[in-house]
Motif scaffolding. Structure first.
Motif, PDB file in Angstrom:
ATOM      1  N   THR A 323     115.587  -5.793-100.385  1.00 35.73           N
ATOM      2  CA  THR A 323     116.350  -4.921-101.283  1.00 35.73           C
ATOM      3  C   THR A 323     117.851  -4.924-100.993  1.00 35.73           C
ATOM      4  O   THR A 323     118.612  -4.322-101.754  1.00 35.73           O
ATOM      5  N   CYS A 432     120.629  -3.577-106.666  1.00 32.96           N
ATOM      6  CA  CYS A 432     119.484  -4.488-106.703  1.00 32.96           C
ATOM      7  C   CYS A 432     119.755  -5.673-105.782  1.00 32.96           C
ATOM      8  O   CYS A 432     120.906  -6.005-105.495  1.00 32.96           O
ATOM      9  N   TRP A 435     121.530  -9.854-109.109  1.00 31.81           N
ATOM     10  CA  TRP A 435     122.077  -9.381-110.389  1.00 31.81           C
ATOM     11  C   TRP A 435     122.462 -10.570-111.252  1.00 31.81           C
ATOM     12  O   TRP A 435     123.085 -11.505-110.744  1.00 31.81           O
ATOM     13  N   ALA A 437     119.298  -8.189-112.619  1.00 34.05           N
ATOM     14  CA  ALA A 437     117.963  -7.935-112.093  1.00 34.05           C
ATOM     15  C   ALA A 437     116.937  -8.103-113.195  1.00 34.05           C
ATOM     16  O   ALA A 437     117.189  -7.764-114.357  1.00 34.05           O
ATOM     17  N   GLU A 438     115.770  -8.604-112.842  1.00 34.86           N
ATOM     18  CA  GLU A 438     114.727  -8.866-113.827  1.00 34.86           C
ATOM     19  C   GLU A 438     114.286  -7.596-114.542  1.00 34.86           C
ATOM     20  O   GLU A 438     113.987  -7.615-115.737  1.00 34.86           O
ATOM     21  N   ARG A 439     114.270  -6.458-113.842  1.00 32.11           N
ATOM     22  CA  ARG A 439     113.762  -5.214-114.419  1.00 32.11           C
ATOM     23  C   ARG A 439     114.887  -4.242-114.780  1.00 32.11           C
ATOM     24  O   ARG A 439     114.660  -3.045-114.922  1.00 32.11           O
ATOM     25  N   GLY A 440     116.085  -4.726-114.906  1.00 29.12           N
ATOM     26  CA  GLY A 440     117.189  -3.845-115.259  1.00 29.12           C
ATOM     27  C   GLY A 440     117.738  -3.117-114.045  1.00 29.12           C
ATOM     28  O   GLY A 440     117.619  -3.588-112.906  1.00 29.12           O
ATOM     29  N   CYS A 442     118.358  -0.819-110.878  1.00 24.83           N
ATOM     30  CA  CYS A 442     117.575  -0.216-109.805  1.00 24.83           C
ATOM     31  C   CYS A 442     118.015   1.237-109.684  1.00 24.83           C
ATOM     32  O   CYS A 442     119.211   1.529-109.637  1.00 24.83           O
ATOM     33  N   LYS A 443     117.044   2.167-109.649  1.00 22.60           N
ATOM     34  CA  LYS A 443     117.371   3.591-109.660  1.00 22.60           C
ATOM     35  C   LYS A 443     116.656   4.342-108.539  1.00 22.60           C
ATOM     36  O   LYS A 443     115.565   3.967-108.119  1.00 22.60           O
TER      37      LYS A 443
END
Length: 466
Positions: A323, A432, A435, A437-440, A442-443
């Protein structure tokens, strides 16, 4: 006989207990010593203590001291204060119930929480000298919760020195009846041998003949430790706070001051319960720290809106490889946030400024700022913990923030931002690994945001919806 709790499940950053399975067993065994609200009673003889014990019936306050295991950082140790504050609040609720709604003497004495000094803390590489909480946090805010709070030096002044009646180590190992005594509720009783708590969990101690007390290591191996009349191992059924409420209620039968070792082993109550007592928001940074941060914002960032980011490096490059992004991915996400928020400057809080200064200056489309850029601020804040607190304050006051996944430094900035009234959407983003990122984006988990402004932070409230 049951075996007590079987598991405790935390989130990935070990901040929040998600689930805990607990057996309703074991029940008291025939002939086992039990306790009631009047004190400690022996089931075999029917004899009871008066619930006031050796401190005498004239005491008006009892004191709960605590520390955490060696190796824990500043922000985890901060989290233990609200946990212990909740325990004190529960103890005092029981006192008021049996004493007509108020406090008095003996059995009706109020419990007071005593904060441990900051001595050796990892990441700071500090020594064993005592540093009080007021060096980092506002004294009035620390005393704002619905419990009484003292610093250790204040307690020592009342006690005439670093004197404690009882030091408690604890275990959730199942002990047989013949290995323990003094059971009360979820507290299984006192082990007849300290060894029941396991050698690796017992603090260093030595008998001091001149004092007729045990000198026991305290907090981050603070100078001189504490001097205790007794050291016991308490057996609890789980890490839940109510277990320790029962343990301390049992201790109150004979002792007026108790040091609970490894307070980080007590599971936290819900955020809603902690916030109802005003515990989490009580840690407003001290005025000199806020002033230093505000001066930096005014001078280096010219008082204009800015982006703040936290880039954890050092050990995360080794233990959080999945990460933790490299400089190029950090710069790309900073540029994305600068554009989205219409900002021209970024403040970087990091444990490795020398590694990031050059690449970020080259890759970020805006001005890049580090605390180390202002030697005056750094020199004025000689203690490394105060410098870290200034970084957190500057990041909390930014228009938008990006943090590091699974970092407590980040999570406390996010919480601080919610106390200041920043919308969650400006605080929840985290870096993430790559960048785009595959899933948009990171939160952070939603619970990091308090959902309301902090009463101790009112002078700094940010307008708008949370």
């Amino acid at each position: 006989r049951g075996a007590g709790p079987q598991c405790t499940c935390y989130d990935s950053s070990y901040e929040r207990v998600l689930r805990q399975c607990t057996s309703p067993c074991p029940l008291p065994e025939p002939g086992e010593e039990v306790a009631d609200d009047e004190g400690v009673c022996d089931a075999a003889t029917g004899q009871c203590s008066d619930g006031e014990g050796s401190p005498g019936g004239d005491i008006t306050q009892r004191y709960l001291l605590y520390d955490v295991k060696m190796g824990e950082g500043f922000n985890l140790q901060r989290e233990v204060f609200p946990r212990m504050g909740w325990v004190v609040a529960r103890l005092n609720e029981a006192v008021r119930r049996r004493c007509g709604g108020g406090y008095g003497r003996g059995r009706c004495a109020e419990w007071v929480l005593v904060l441990p000094p900051w001595c050796h803390v990892v990441h700071w590489w500090t020594g064993t000298a005592h540093v009080p909480w007021r060096e980092f946090f506002d004294s009035d805010a620390l005393r704002s919760p619905n419990i009484s709070v003292l610093e250790f030096d204040e307690y020592a002044a009342k006690a005439g020195g670093p004197y404690i009646d009882l030091v408690v180590s604890h275990t959730d190992a199942r002990l047989n009846r013949d290995e323990r005594f003094g059971r009360r509720g979820r507290f299984h009783g006192w082990a007849k041998s300290l060894d029941a708590c396991g050698a690796k969990h017992l603090p260093k101690s030595e008998w001091v003949e001149a004092e007729s007390r045990w000198r026991v290591a305290y907090a981050g191996n603070c100078d001189r430790g504490v001097l205790a009349r007794e050291h016991r191992c308490g057996a609890v059924s789980s890490s839940q706070g109510d277990d320790f409420v029962d343990l301390l209620t049992a201790a109150a039968a004979s002792f007026g001051s108790v040091l609970l070792k490894r307070g980080d082993g007590v599971s936290p109550a819900s955020s809603a319960e902690l916030d109802a007592l005003g515990l989490r928001e009580a840690m407003l940074f001290a005025e000199p720290i806020r002033r230093a941060g505000d001066n930096y914002i005014a001078s280096r960032l010219r008082g204009a809106p800015y982006l703040a980011v936290h880039c954890r490096r050092t050990d995360f490059l080794r233990v959080r490889t999945g990460t933790t992004p490299g400089p190029e991915a950090i710069a790309a996400q900073v540029n994305d946030a600068l554009e989205n928020h219409g900002l021209q400057a970024v403040f970087v809080a990091t444990d490795a400024p020398d590694d990031l200064h050059e690449p970020l200056a080259a890759l970020v489309r805006g001005s890049v700022h580090f605390l180390q850029d202002d030697p005056g601020v750094v020199d004025a804040l000689a203690h490394p913990g105060r410098r870290a607190a200034v970084e957190m304050w500057i990041a909390a006051r930014a228009k938008a923030f990006i943090g590091t996944q699974e970092s407590r430094f980040t999570s406390h900035i996010q919480l601080e931002r919610s106390w200041l009234g920043h919308p969650r959407a400006t605080s929840e983003r985290e870096f993430c690994k790559q960048w785009p990122a595959e899933r948009g984006l990171c939160k952070a988990p939603a619970y990091r945001h308090s959902g309301r402004r902090g009463s101790q932070h009112k002078a700094y409230w940010h307008g708008g919806e949370l």
